[in-house]
Motif scaffolding. Sequence first.
Motif, PDB file in Angstrom:
ATOM      1  N   LEU A 137      16.595 -39.826   7.346  1.00 35.44           N
ATOM      2  CA  LEU A 137      15.321 -39.172   7.037  1.00 35.44           C
ATOM      3  C   LEU A 137      14.332 -39.354   8.182  1.00 35.44           C
ATOM      4  N   LYS A 175       9.363 -36.302  -0.525  1.00 34.22           N
ATOM      5  CA  LYS A 175       9.811 -36.446  -1.914  1.00 34.22           C
ATOM      6  C   LYS A 175      10.994 -37.401  -1.995  1.00 34.22           C
ATOM      7  N   ALA A 176      11.939 -37.274  -1.036  1.00 30.47           N
ATOM      8  CA  ALA A 176      13.111 -38.151  -1.034  1.00 30.47           C
ATOM      9  C   ALA A 176      12.710 -39.606  -0.810  1.00 30.47           C
ATOM     10  N   ARG A 189      21.849 -42.611  -7.190  1.00 35.14           N
ATOM     11  CA  ARG A 189      22.470 -42.029  -6.010  1.00 35.14           C
ATOM     12  C   ARG A 189      23.819 -41.403  -6.352  1.00 35.14           C
ATOM     13  N   ARG A 215      20.631 -31.899  -0.441  1.00 36.85           N
ATOM     14  CA  ARG A 215      20.198 -32.998  -1.304  1.00 36.85           C
ATOM     15  C   ARG A 215      19.662 -34.139  -0.437  1.00 36.85           C
ATOM     16  N   PHE A 216      18.386 -34.025  -0.101  1.00 41.13           N
ATOM     17  CA  PHE A 216      17.768 -34.983   0.823  1.00 41.13           C
ATOM     18  C   PHE A 216      17.763 -36.398   0.261  1.00 41.13           C
ATOM     19  N   GLU A 217      17.821 -36.542  -1.069  1.00 38.94           N
ATOM     20  CA  GLU A 217      17.823 -37.888  -1.647  1.00 38.94           C
ATOM     21  C   GLU A 217      19.062 -38.682  -1.260  1.00 38.94           C
ATOM     22  N   SER A 231      11.195 -41.008  -3.947  1.00 38.71           N
ATOM     23  CA  SER A 231      12.240 -41.246  -4.934  1.00 38.71           C
ATOM     24  C   SER A 231      13.046 -42.499  -4.604  1.00 38.71           C
ATOM     25  N   LYS A 232      13.419 -42.652  -3.329  1.00 38.60           N
ATOM     26  CA  LYS A 232      14.220 -43.807  -2.932  1.00 38.60           C
ATOM     27  C   LYS A 232      13.437 -45.110  -3.078  1.00 38.60           C
ATOM     28  N   ALA A 267      10.329 -32.129   1.578  1.00 42.29           N
ATOM     29  CA  ALA A 267      11.547 -32.666   0.971  1.00 42.29           C
ATOM     30  C   ALA A 267      11.782 -34.111   1.405  1.00 42.29           C
ATOM     31  N   ILE A 268      11.488 -34.413   2.667  1.00 41.09           N
ATOM     32  CA  ILE A 268      11.630 -35.780   3.160  1.00 41.09           C
ATOM     33  C   ILE A 268      10.662 -36.716   2.430  1.00 41.09           C
ATOM     34  N   GLU A 307      25.788 -35.984   3.557  1.00 39.54           N
ATOM     35  CA  GLU A 307      24.920 -34.874   3.155  1.00 39.54           C
ATOM     36  C   GLU A 307      24.136 -34.309   4.328  1.00 39.54           C
TER      37      GLU A 307
END
Length: 400
Positions: A316, A343-344, A358, A307-309, A347-348, A340-341, A278
């Motif tokens: 990251l 947030k990712a 994932r 999709r940074f996740e 989330s991770k 975005a980083i 990605e």
Amino acid sequence: MRPTQAAATLQNAASDARLAIRQGLSKQKTTVRHAVKTIDLMKKQLDRLQRLLTVVVNDAGEGTDAVSFVFTASDKAAADTITCSRTFVRHWSPAFAALVRHGNGMDGASPNEVRLVDVDPSIFRIASDFMLSGKLPGDFVRPLDSEHHPLLEFADRFDLRDLVDDYFAVMAERNPLTVNVAKQMLELALRSNANAARDEAAGFLASHWKFLHDSILNVDADVGEDDFLDELFGETHGDLKYNSKMTKKEFCTLSSEAAAVVLCQHDLEVRPDSGFEEVEVLCLASCWAQHNPTHPEEVVRLLASVRFELFSFSELADVQGSLSSCKWFGTEAQAYIRAAIAKALRSKLSTGGNEGTRQSLKRKRTAFSSCPSEEDKARKMMRMALEVCGSQQEGSPNAP
């Protein structure tokens, strides 16, 4: 079994097979003839209904159902008036339903006259004939590379979706999809709000790997070819250089909206030989940003497709650490990437390494740069670091 008996048995079997084939073909022919008769009957019934509808529409005359559309004179056409059935026109689209009810005001008085500004009466007649017959002659569809498409622009302006779709269908028949055709079709579809044509063109470009391969370009500004990727992704970019040759091609000539639509496709295929990571999608957005420096505010459109996740913790961290040196992104884009980083990362950390999460985010051809065990290890280290930093801050005498 004697040879003569075997030969007779084979001959009988062949005869039975030929008979079965003839019977099967006969049944198929009967079925086809019946289908043809049914289709012919349906065509006759449709033609009859169309003739009746034409009579009703043309007989609107000066009755209560009549509404006259007045066209002012312009450089391209003389003044004109076209009278139609109000009942017929109001079913064209919500826009025309509002026009025949409110006219050029908002009193809901169903006026007898409606002025249409900046509309060619000949275009209106073509649209009216289409709405009546459902048929669009190819003569009314301009070549794909034309600067203007008056009929298509009229259809989009007044929300005649069937006419918009048929217009693109005619163009698609004339122009089999290639990279160049798909680019033009995508840009025109976006301007015309033609969602079906947009998705078809974007899907072609997203899955046509040479398009994206050739679109990676040489960095001819202050940043060297190798330094460009090193600054953005540290030492982890690997195969992103695609044989170390980047050419300025089709991708960066797309508008920001078209480029974003391509990058958000689930079937995006950056490389044909294997799955892609990605982070390569961010590389494409970065290339577009650098070679469209006059539109820094539009880069966020492309970044929204990344999709940074799906990035690894290492990726990251690399992007975050090198972002300040990527001046071509601009202030707004850099702020978007940092958010975005963050947030990712949240989330991770919160999913606890849920592989299902994932997998639900990945594209059809996405390959992960790190295995689950590596991600779990990085996640545990980050959580431990956060806990240690949190406990030290709480124990500090200067802590609030």
